[in-house]
Design an enzyme around this catalytic site. Structure first.
Site, short mmCIF file in Angstrom:
data_model
loop_
_atom_site.label_atom_id
_atom_site.label_comp_id
_atom_site.label_asym_id
_atom_site.label_seq_id
_atom_site.Cartn_x
_atom_site.Cartn_y
_atom_site.Cartn_z
N ASP A 59 19.90 17.94 -3.55
CA ASP A 59 19.07 18.30 -2.36
C ASP A 59 18.23 19.53 -2.89
O ASP A 59 18.91 20.33 -2.72
CB ASP A 59 19.48 18.14 -1.07
CG ASP A 59 18.48 18.36 0.00
OD1 ASP A 59 17.63 19.13 -0.10
OD2 ASP A 59 18.85 18.16 1.12
N ASN A 86 9.90 16.73 -9.58
CA ASN A 86 9.29 15.72 -8.90
C ASN A 86 9.28 15.71 -7.33
O ASN A 86 8.19 15.25 -6.60
CB ASN A 86 9.59 14.32 -9.67
CG ASN A 86 8.89 13.22 -8.48
OD1 ASN A 86 7.95 12.85 -8.71
ND2 ASN A 86 10.01 12.44 -8.02
N TYR A 163 0.70 20.69 2.90
CA TYR A 163 0.84 20.20 1.59
C TYR A 163 -0.19 20.96 0.65
O TYR A 163 0.30 21.04 -0.46
CB TYR A 163 0.42 18.59 1.82
CG TYR A 163 0.61 17.72 0.48
CD1 TYR A 163 1.99 17.78 0.24
CD2 TYR A 163 -0.44 17.33 -0.25
CE1 TYR A 163 2.21 16.78 -1.09
CE2 TYR A 163 -0.17 16.57 -1.47
CZ TYR A 163 1.15 16.43 -1.98
OH TYR A 163 1.24 15.76 -3.28
N LYS A 167 1.24 22.87 -2.61
CA LYS A 167 0.89 22.70 -3.94
C LYS A 167 0.12 23.36 -4.83
O LYS A 167 0.21 24.01 -6.02
CB LYS A 167 0.11 21.11 -3.89
CG LYS A 167 0.91 19.88 -3.66
CD LYS A 167 2.39 19.66 -4.51
CE LYS A 167 2.94 18.55 -4.16
NZ LYS A 167 4.34 18.25 -5.28
N THR A 198 3.03 4.70 -3.47
CA THR A 198 4.47 4.96 -3.12
C THR A 198 4.71 5.07 -1.54
O THR A 198 3.98 5.02 -0.68
CB THR A 198 4.82 6.20 -3.76
OG1 THR A 198 4.28 7.27 -3.32
CG2 THR A 198 4.64 6.13 -5.29
P1 NAP Z 1 8.07 9.37 -2.97
O1 NAP Z 1 8.10 7.77 -3.31
O2 NAP Z 1 8.00 9.58 -1.44
O3 NAP Z 1 9.43 9.89 -3.45
C1 NAP Z 1 9.56 11.29 -3.06
C2 NAP Z 1 10.88 11.48 -3.79
O4 NAP Z 1 11.32 12.88 -3.62
C3 NAP Z 1 12.15 10.69 -3.19
O5 NAP Z 1 13.14 10.42 -4.10
C4 NAP Z 1 12.83 11.75 -2.08
O6 NAP Z 1 13.99 11.47 -1.83
C5 NAP Z 1 12.52 12.99 -2.80
N1 NAP Z 1 12.94 14.05 -1.93
C6 NAP Z 1 12.12 14.64 -0.96
N2 NAP Z 1 12.83 15.76 -0.55
C7 NAP Z 1 13.59 15.83 -1.28
C8 NAP Z 1 14.77 16.88 -1.14
N3 NAP Z 1 14.67 18.17 -0.32
N4 NAP Z 1 15.59 17.05 -2.15
C9 NAP Z 1 15.66 16.02 -3.13
N5 NAP Z 1 14.70 15.20 -3.22
C10 NAP Z 1 14.01 15.16 -2.32
O7 NAP Z 1 6.91 10.01 -3.21
P2 NAP Z 1 5.91 9.99 -4.70
O8 NAP Z 1 4.63 9.63 -4.28
O9 NAP Z 1 6.75 9.31 -5.79
O10 NAP Z 1 5.99 11.59 -4.99
C11 NAP Z 1 6.34 12.37 -6.12
C12 NAP Z 1 5.75 13.51 -6.39
O11 NAP Z 1 4.33 13.12 -6.65
C13 NAP Z 1 5.75 14.47 -5.02
O12 NAP Z 1 5.96 15.87 -5.67
C14 NAP Z 1 4.30 14.16 -4.45
O13 NAP Z 1 3.85 15.44 -3.67
C15 NAP Z 1 3.69 14.06 -5.97
N6 NAP Z 1 2.22 13.25 -5.77
C16 NAP Z 1 2.20 11.99 -5.17
C17 NAP Z 1 0.80 11.25 -5.07
C18 NAP Z 1 0.93 10.04 -4.47
O14 NAP Z 1 -0.34 9.54 -4.24
N7 NAP Z 1 1.95 9.15 -4.27
C19 NAP Z 1 -0.33 11.96 -5.30
C20 NAP Z 1 -0.10 13.40 -5.95
C21 NAP Z 1 0.94 13.91 -6.12
P3 NAP Z 1 14.30 10.26 -0.46
O15 NAP Z 1 14.12 9.04 -1.06
O16 NAP Z 1 15.95 10.42 -0.27
O17 NAP Z 1 13.58 10.62 0.57
#
Ligand code: NAP
Length: 244
Positions: A59, A86, A163, A167, A198
């Site tokens: 975490d 990530n 957010y 970032k 996601t």
């Molecule tokens: P996601 O499917 O919600 O996955 C987020 C991951 O981060 C999950 O595995 C979550 O774990 C984990 N997490 C959250 N808080 C945490 C903590 N305190 N310690 C450890 N793990 C933690 O989101 P995603 O879209 O794959 O996002 C991944 C990254 O991409 C993020 O940094 C996000 O800002 C960035 N991003 C996403 C998008 C988009 O459109 N999706 C666009 C630009 C950037 P749990 O499953 O346990 O909650």
């Protein structure tokens, strides 16, 4: 065999990044918050024959969990070649006309900024033992101050106080970290995966497939010696970069 750690690897872009690094022959640690989701992720990978993997409880907001994760990996591997920061959260939606709660901004920074710094510092000794250490900070195009200042930009309406500022702060950390580590052979970059379908956005169909986004993240994880460091890499920008 090269070793990687991906935080937030149980789902979404993190999971796909881990899967692709495994296919490239890395040993990949899945950083996950809980056993159940970690084991589900491991099971999916095993079914595809991707077995050079283990999970580690991590975490990013919890210093002890991060220190324990680094100690666990250090007992099994002499070095870590790739760190993918990530894990990230969005924070509560702003309510029009109401001040955004400071505590919520703090909570988002705790994951998206301090979490990245905490994990990077804990794994730095292991990364330093790699011949070609790579750190990828998964950021967002929404963290581009230049783009956010352009009212004609297609996402300019998206001004989430927690957010966006988290970032932008993460990007600043990338610049500072790269200045420190690039002379020692590291590549440290901010990588925008692009709008991706996601759990993060409730599986919004307008996003990209996580496999496509993860492929871009992986590209920054496997950069050669001539690759860039201290950059804001994004397929949204001209020549694969965004302005800070
Ligand atoms: P996601 O499917 O919600 O996955 C987020 C991951 O981060 C999950 O595995 C979550 O774990 C984990 N997490 C959250 N808080 C945490 C903590 N305190 N310690 C450890 N793990 C933690 O989101 P995603 O879209 O794959 O996002 C991944 C990254 O991409 C993020 O940094 C996000 O800002 C960035 N991003 C996403 C998008 C988009 O459109 N999706 C666009 C630009 C950037 P749990 O499953 O346990 O909650």
């Amino acid at each position: 065999m090269k070793t990687a750690l991906v935080t937030g690897a149980n789902q979404g872009i993190g999971f796909e990044t881990a899967r692709q690094l495994l296919r490239l022959g890395y040993f990949v640690y899945l950083g996950c918050r809980n056993r159940e989701s970690a084991e589900q992720a491991m099971e999916k990978l095993r079914k595809e024959g991707l077995v050079t993997t283990d999970w580690v409880r991590l975490d990013v907001t919890d210093q002890k969990s991060v220190d324990d994760a680094a100690a666990h990996v250090a007992q099994r591997h002499p070095s870590v070649d790739v760190l993918i920061n990530n894990a990230g959260i969005m924070g509560a939606r702003p309510v029009a006309g109401e001040p955004y709660p400071v505590d919520e901004i703090r909570r988002v920074f705790e994951t998206n900024v301090f979490g990245v710094i905490r994990v990077t510092q804990a794994f730095l000794p292991l990364l330093s033992r790699s011949d070609a250490p790579r750190v990828v900070n998964v950021t967002s195009g929404l963290g581009s101050l230049t783009r956010q200042s352009d009212p004609t930009w297609r996402y300019s309406h998206y001004k989430h106080p927690a957010y966006v500022s988290s970032k932008a702060a993460l990007n600043a950390y990338t610049v500072v970290l790269s200045a420190d580590l690039a002379p020692k052979g590291f590549k440290v970059n901010s990588v925008d995966p692009g709008h991706t379908t996601t759990a993060f956005n409730n599986y919004n169909k307008a996003g990209r497939n996580p496999e496509v986004s993860a492929a871009f993240v992986v590209k920054a994880a496997v950069l050669g010696a001539d690759g860039p460091s201290g950059r804001f890499l994004s397929e949204e920008g001209p020549d694969g970069e965004l302005p800070w």
